[in-house]
Design a protein around this motif. Sequence first.
Motif, PDB file in Angstrom:
ATOM      1  N   GLY A 403       6.880  61.529  77.947  1.00 55.65           N
ATOM      2  CA  GLY A 403       6.254  61.757  79.237  1.00 55.65           C
ATOM      3  C   GLY A 403       4.866  61.156  79.294  1.00 55.65           C
ATOM      4  N   TYR A 404       4.468  60.718  80.461  1.00 54.87           N
ATOM      5  CA  TYR A 404       3.149  60.108  80.663  1.00 54.87           C
ATOM      6  C   TYR A 404       2.448  60.802  81.823  1.00 54.87           C
ATOM      7  CZ  TYR A 404       5.021  56.403  77.702  1.00 54.87           C
ATOM      8  OH  TYR A 404       5.581  55.702  76.654  1.00 54.87           O
ATOM      9  N   ILE A 405       1.129  60.933  81.711  1.00 54.95           N
ATOM     10  CA  ILE A 405       0.342  61.557  82.770  1.00 54.95           C
ATOM     11  C   ILE A 405      -0.998  60.837  82.858  1.00 54.95           C
ATOM     12  CG2 ILE A 405      -0.400  63.339  81.115  1.00 54.95           C
ATOM     13  CD1 ILE A 405      -0.877  65.207  83.452  1.00 54.95           C
ATOM     14  N   SER A 418      -1.440  68.179  71.685  1.00 55.58           N
ATOM     15  CA  SER A 418      -0.022  67.870  71.829  1.00 55.58           C
ATOM     16  C   SER A 418       0.167  66.686  72.775  1.00 55.58           C
ATOM     17  CB  SER A 418       0.741  69.101  72.343  1.00 55.58           C
ATOM     18  OG  SER A 418       0.161  69.592  73.539  1.00 55.58           O
ATOM     19  N   TRP A 419      -0.693  65.728  72.670  1.00 53.81           N
ATOM     20  CA  TRP A 419      -0.691  64.509  73.463  1.00 53.81           C
ATOM     21  C   TRP A 419      -1.482  63.465  72.689  1.00 53.81           C
ATOM     22  CZ3 TRP A 419      -3.460  68.905  74.607  1.00 53.81           C
ATOM     23  CH2 TRP A 419      -4.853  68.817  74.504  1.00 53.81           C
ATOM     24  N   THR A 434       3.085  62.293  75.839  1.00 46.15           N
ATOM     25  CA  THR A 434       3.446  63.558  75.206  1.00 46.15           C
ATOM     26  C   THR A 434       4.965  63.657  75.185  1.00 46.15           C
ATOM     27  OG1 THR A 434       3.043  65.946  75.197  1.00 46.15           O
ATOM     28  CG2 THR A 434       3.407  64.901  77.344  1.00 46.15           C
ATOM     29  N   LEU A 435       5.465  64.743  74.663  1.00 48.45           N
ATOM     30  CA  LEU A 435       6.903  65.002  74.726  1.00 48.45           C
ATOM     31  C   LEU A 435       7.223  65.644  76.067  1.00 48.45           C
ATOM     32  CD1 LEU A 435       9.744  65.175  73.387  1.00 48.45           C
ATOM     33  CD2 LEU A 435       9.098  67.484  72.660  1.00 48.45           C
ATOM     34  N   ARG A 578       6.373  69.839  80.170  1.00 40.78           N
ATOM     35  CA  ARG A 578       5.905  69.556  78.813  1.00 40.78           C
ATOM     36  C   ARG A 578       5.582  70.825  78.014  1.00 40.78           C
ATOM     37  NH1 ARG A 578       1.239  68.021  82.026  1.00 40.78           N
ATOM     38  NH2 ARG A 578      -0.637  69.177  81.401  1.00 40.78           N
ATOM     39  N   PHE A 579       5.901  71.980  78.550  1.00 41.67           N
ATOM     40  CA  PHE A 579       5.584  73.225  77.855  1.00 41.67           C
ATOM     41  C   PHE A 579       6.654  74.251  78.194  1.00 41.67           C
ATOM     42  CE2 PHE A 579       3.932  77.523  77.902  1.00 41.67           C
ATOM     43  CZ  PHE A 579       3.275  77.627  76.682  1.00 41.67           C
ATOM     44  N   ALA A 580       6.991  75.085  77.199  1.00 42.63           N
ATOM     45  CA  ALA A 580       7.936  76.177  77.443  1.00 42.63           C
ATOM     46  C   ALA A 580       7.567  77.370  76.572  1.00 42.63           C
ATOM     47  CB  ALA A 580       9.367  75.738  77.135  1.00 42.63           C
TER      48      ALA A 580
END
Length: 626
Positions: A403-405, A418-419, A434-435, A578-580
């Motif tokens: 994933g990109y932001i 985490s990036w 990031t994942l 990107r988070f859980a």
Amino acid sequence: MKITGPIVLPAAAVLATNPLLPRQSNVTDYNSAPPNLTTLGNASLFETWRPRAHFLPAYGSIGDPCMHYTDPSTGLFHVGYLHEGASGATTSDLVTYTDLNPNSEPFIRAGGINDHVAVFDGSVIEKGINGTPTLLYTSVNYLPIQWTIRYTKGSETQSLAVATDGGRNFTKLEHGPVIPSPPFAYNVTGFRDPYVFQNPNFDQMLESSNGTWYTIISGGIHGEGPSLFLYRQYEQDPYFENWEFLGQWWSEEANSTWTEAGWAGRWGFNFEVGNLFALDSNGYNAEGEVFVTLGAEWSYKPIVPQVSDNREMLWAAGSHKFVDGNLQFVPSMAGRLDAGRSAYAAAGKHLPASSQAGQSSGAPDRFISYLWLTGDFYGTLDFPTTQQNWSGSLLLPRELSVGYINVVDNALAWEKGSWRVDSQNDNGILTLATLRQQIAREPLAAFQQNATNSTTQSGGSISSSRTFDRSPRSKHYMMTASISFTTRTNDDLKAGFSILSGPNENTNIYYQFSNESLIIDRSNSSAVSATTSGINTDNESGKFRLFDVPTANGTSIETLNLTIVVDGGVVEVHANDRFAVSTWVWSWYEDSTDVGFFVEGGEVEFGEVKIWEGLVDAWPGRNSTS
């Protein structure tokens, strides 16, 4: 994992399961205060917290997800898991499942020449021996195995079995283990959970023939730290009987961490359930960036023999270098795959676009991963399992990709977390990588399309908690929502949602900037915790950063986008792809179904909230009373 007296088995062990107990005729009143649940009859709580849309056996306990594969002859995706050996089911759509064997009976059990005691995790070569799905798994002959005690030589080996009857049975080969011991002279903490893969970049770097199979085996070394050991199929042996040790592909110092700031958990003392795969922004790509998911074992307490009271499910991405002739992994970013303390043992597999699920949804090649949500905190809680007659579930399948932001170029973006910074622009904008992890597209669509009831709650500027105009009527639904913040300097501000709430119970899910965390507050989530031991109501939380992002009028704080799935006792919270953080909520009262806005210490802007009730029956072929 199973506990017998003082013995704590590893997470890859088979959970102790109950026999298929007869139900007794207790009349359970969910409008009155709960009794001590251990006084109720066998299986009397079978339906109370059982999820409807999740993956779990017909009865008994579920352990690690493992041994997934796409059958090349049918295009069906096989999802495996530990249950009285290893069991499995097939799916054509990642929404509904069909048991391979009646009553979730295993397709492989312990008791062969190589596995007198247990079958632990493994993975499948889709076109293995004679073009047939071939399983490489950990065969166990001695217990206990634990990173806190001396390792018994010969306790864990790696063996082969070949699929028959469409995967309903895996027949063990009648010879010894194909990897008969850990590497020579290594004092290992563990040596299990082989994960097989092919990778053209590995072929090139290691000067292997194109299409060579590799496997990583998880473990560690006493006095040094956790490790992933790398092996290669020797000279493309078509029977996969010979594997060459290529060194420690990845190792970390014992109980170290990617960052003490908390963006990723501790590496611990022993790795388990390592998966190695490559991704790009669309999903699975054998030539993409290398990622790993892995379980890490460590302890909050001083090291006590046979006690490991913490496990974390982590991910990492990075590059390679050669050290003393051995290929080694160098992480560039790392994080938690799920921040829930009961979420562990993720296992995934490449799901090709040519699979039945891929063809139906039009999805590209994907990497699909399932996590185990243990119901009794790895066997350390005295949960009323006999009354429930099942324990644990797999979480919804997740699609993993890069994933990109785009964010503002400031200190928040450059922190080790985490990036990683992927690119830097002249206009003060950074692109972070990031994942990306998302609930698979098929269940997301099915929950909406098959909703028995759907509602929309308008948002707006809200400064105090209040119940929605209309709440779900059941405890099975999905909701999507967004929250916009105008300041990150108000340490008193908490904003989110209450779920499974009523006059006697409530659960709050909220974000707070004081420690940049998403929190599930379970302190008042279950009236049962006051009457019955083994009902854990500790809060769940995980570090999650909302970055400063560019807008048409300048900059703003990134919007928090949430997808929350409530399915019986299972609660999954997904944020910004990107988070859980996932957990169990053991709400008791029938009227604990309210949903509402939760705000303390300030004002925030809520977007429109949508709720789809009903979800989907993941097991339409099962008898609900089985």
